[in-house]
Design a protein around this motif. Sequence first.
Motif, PDB file in Angstrom:
ATOM      1  N   TYR A 109      -6.237   1.735   1.710  1.00  0.00           N
ATOM      2  CA  TYR A 109      -6.255   2.935   2.547  1.00  0.00           C
ATOM      3  C   TYR A 109      -4.826   3.327   2.955  1.00  0.00           C
ATOM      4  O   TYR A 109      -4.524   4.506   3.092  1.00  0.00           O
ATOM      5  CB  TYR A 109      -7.093   2.699   3.795  1.00  0.00           C
ATOM      6  CG  TYR A 109      -8.581   2.699   3.541  1.00  0.00           C
ATOM      7  CD1 TYR A 109      -9.382   3.715   4.037  1.00  0.00           C
ATOM      8  CD2 TYR A 109      -9.186   1.687   2.802  1.00  0.00           C
ATOM      9  CE1 TYR A 109     -10.758   3.725   3.810  1.00  0.00           C
ATOM     10  CE2 TYR A 109     -10.552   1.687   2.566  1.00  0.00           C
ATOM     11  CZ  TYR A 109     -11.325   2.706   3.070  1.00  0.00           C
ATOM     12  OH  TYR A 109     -12.680   2.703   2.833  1.00  0.00           O
ATOM     13  N   GLU A 111      -0.869   2.933   1.752  1.00  0.00           N
ATOM     14  CA  GLU A 111      -0.191   2.630   0.494  1.00  0.00           C
ATOM     15  C   GLU A 111       1.327   2.587   0.691  1.00  0.00           C
ATOM     16  O   GLU A 111       2.016   3.591   0.464  1.00  0.00           O
ATOM     17  CB  GLU A 111      -0.552   3.660  -0.563  1.00  0.00           C
ATOM     18  CG  GLU A 111      -2.049   3.722  -0.870  1.00  0.00           C
ATOM     19  CD  GLU A 111      -2.368   4.727  -1.948  1.00  0.00           C
ATOM     20  OE1 GLU A 111      -2.525   4.331  -3.111  1.00  0.00           O
ATOM     21  OE2 GLU A 111      -2.441   5.922  -1.617  1.00  0.00           O
ATOM     22  N   ARG A 114       3.404   3.836  -2.170  1.00  0.00           N
ATOM     23  CA  ARG A 114       3.277   5.258  -2.538  1.00  0.00           C
ATOM     24  C   ARG A 114       3.396   6.071  -1.259  1.00  0.00           C
ATOM     25  O   ARG A 114       2.401   6.524  -0.700  1.00  0.00           O
ATOM     26  CB  ARG A 114       1.950   5.520  -3.248  1.00  0.00           C
ATOM     27  CG  ARG A 114       1.877   6.933  -3.839  1.00  0.00           C
ATOM     28  CD  ARG A 114       0.761   7.089  -4.848  1.00  0.00           C
ATOM     29  NE  ARG A 114      -0.560   7.032  -4.266  1.00  0.00           N
ATOM     30  CZ  ARG A 114      -1.575   7.838  -4.607  1.00  0.00           C
ATOM     31  NH1 ARG A 114      -1.406   8.771  -5.520  1.00  0.00           N
ATOM     32  NH2 ARG A 114      -2.750   7.707  -4.066  1.00  0.00           N
ATOM     33  N   VAL A 117       1.620  10.995  -0.792  1.00  0.00           N
ATOM     34  CA  VAL A 117       0.303  11.015  -1.429  1.00  0.00           C
ATOM     35  C   VAL A 117      -0.227  12.445  -1.445  1.00  0.00           C
ATOM     36  O   VAL A 117      -0.451  13.032  -0.374  1.00  0.00           O
ATOM     37  CB  VAL A 117      -0.692  10.113  -0.674  1.00  0.00           C
ATOM     38  CG1 VAL A 117      -2.047  10.111  -1.368  1.00  0.00           C
ATOM     39  CG2 VAL A 117      -0.146   8.697  -0.541  1.00  0.00           C
ATOM     40  N   LEU A 119      -2.876  15.318  -1.370  1.00  0.00           N
ATOM     41  CA  LEU A 119      -4.227  15.400  -0.818  1.00  0.00           C
ATOM     42  C   LEU A 119      -4.954  16.604  -1.402  1.00  0.00           C
ATOM     43  O   LEU A 119      -4.327  17.579  -1.814  1.00  0.00           O
ATOM     44  CB  LEU A 119      -4.179  15.528   0.708  1.00  0.00           C
ATOM     45  CG  LEU A 119      -3.498  14.398   1.489  1.00  0.00           C
ATOM     46  CD1 LEU A 119      -3.503  14.730   2.985  1.00  0.00           C
ATOM     47  CD2 LEU A 119      -4.158  13.055   1.238  1.00  0.00           C
ATOM     48  N   ARG A 159      -8.169   8.648   3.202  1.00  0.00           N
ATOM     49  CA  ARG A 159      -8.588   7.994   1.945  1.00  0.00           C
ATOM     50  C   ARG A 159      -9.523   8.906   1.159  1.00  0.00           C
ATOM     51  O   ARG A 159      -9.420   9.032  -0.062  1.00  0.00           O
ATOM     52  CB  ARG A 159      -9.282   6.669   2.283  1.00  0.00           C
ATOM     53  CG  ARG A 159      -9.916   5.952   1.102  1.00  0.00           C
ATOM     54  CD  ARG A 159      -8.864   5.544   0.083  1.00  0.00           C
ATOM     55  NE  ARG A 159      -9.490   4.918  -1.058  1.00  0.00           N
ATOM     56  CZ  ARG A 159     -10.122   5.561  -2.025  1.00  0.00           C
ATOM     57  NH1 ARG A 159     -10.197   6.893  -1.986  1.00  0.00           N
ATOM     58  NH2 ARG A 159     -10.665   4.919  -3.038  1.00  0.00           N
ATOM     59  N   ARG A 162      -7.667  11.957  -0.676  1.00  0.00           N
ATOM     60  CA  ARG A 162      -6.666  11.761  -1.719  1.00  0.00           C
ATOM     61  C   ARG A 162      -6.982  12.615  -2.935  1.00  0.00           C
ATOM     62  O   ARG A 162      -8.124  12.676  -3.391  1.00  0.00           O
ATOM     63  CB  ARG A 162      -6.629  10.290  -2.136  1.00  0.00           C
ATOM     64  CG  ARG A 162      -5.657   9.474  -1.356  1.00  0.00           C
ATOM     65  CD  ARG A 162      -5.567   8.032  -1.791  1.00  0.00           C
ATOM     66  NE  ARG A 162      -6.232   7.704  -3.049  1.00  0.00           N
ATOM     67  CZ  ARG A 162      -6.523   6.450  -3.396  1.00  0.00           C
ATOM     68  NH1 ARG A 162      -6.212   5.453  -2.591  1.00  0.00           N
ATOM     69  NH2 ARG A 162      -7.122   6.209  -4.549  1.00  0.00           N
ATOM     70  N   ASP A 164      -6.387  12.166  -5.967  1.00  0.00           N
ATOM     71  CA  ASP A 164      -6.815  11.452  -7.167  1.00  0.00           C
ATOM     72  C   ASP A 164      -8.230  10.913  -7.046  1.00  0.00           C
ATOM     73  O   ASP A 164      -8.683  10.153  -7.895  1.00  0.00           O
ATOM     74  CB  ASP A 164      -5.848  10.306  -7.498  1.00  0.00           C
ATOM     75  CG  ASP A 164      -5.744   9.284  -6.367  1.00  0.00           C
ATOM     76  OD1 ASP A 164      -6.234   9.561  -5.263  1.00  0.00           O
ATOM     77  OD2 ASP A 164      -5.161   8.210  -6.602  1.00  0.00           O
TER      78      ASP A 164
END
Length: 295
Positions: A109, A111, A114, A117, A119, A159, A162, A164
């Motif tokens: 949750y 990172e 990274r 991130v 979103l 989370r 995100r 991805d």
Amino acid sequence: MYHTWMRYFTPSPAHHRLGLVCLGVGLQHGTLPTVGPRTLDHYVAVVIGAGSGWFRGADGHDVPVTAPALIWLTPGVPHHYGPDPATGWDESFVDFAGPAAATYTELGYIEPDRPVVPLSDTVGARAAVGRIARAARRGNPLLEVETAAAVHELLVALRRARADVAPDGDPVLDALARDAFEPLSVAEHAARHGMTPAELRTAVRRGAGCSPKDYLLGIRLGRAKELLAATELPVAAVARRVGYDDPAYFSRLFTRRVGIAPIRFREQQARTVPGGWSDRIPDPEHPPMIAGPAT
């Protein structure tokens, strides 16, 4: 020109034992001044809702930031960032700390590797930040607990948002959940989805923060608990329904992970009521609804 609003808090040692505490919250927009270079002793989630800018981490390289995006600031890591001076940006930030942050990091949750991130949106995150901001009113006796709860909510929202991760969930995790009760090995699950076991492990670790084995086990044991509590099926039948042909192995696994044997769990949690519906196997996708009072 920019506008800023922020509040900072000093939770007590007792509040730190909640796992996470909120140390501060802020809402800002416009051509904000750059932040840093600096190093913090706690975590900050910086949510960029509009605009663009840059971030420079410990490696000294600039990373572009384009909204919607999240910037992670983690303890002991130097950072330096700011919006494009021509456009500015819209940001909200939450400072937090606590022992649960290590677990959230382990689960993926947070990172640290990274820090920027992308979103898909900031709706859920801004809702959580809004709860913190509303709780920050002067004299609120529930301040520390309300804001701590909202930090947990914020981490879940970030989370979920995100870029991805598909809005409908992770396809690999969805497929594993559908097949969870079939007596398949991790290698067989991977082959079914055209993946190597290593690729499946990487996908599940990134999506759920655990191994495929633990992900499947959580689903199986959750279903087993439902069947033990809400039906009179023998333990052997429960084991078969959740993917275990060997009831003795299932009982040992259940006892090791849950802490008590299946029979003992049933004694504690059974909900059998004469005339009720507990003789049927409940469907998790279509739970029975309690009718409201007649009007």
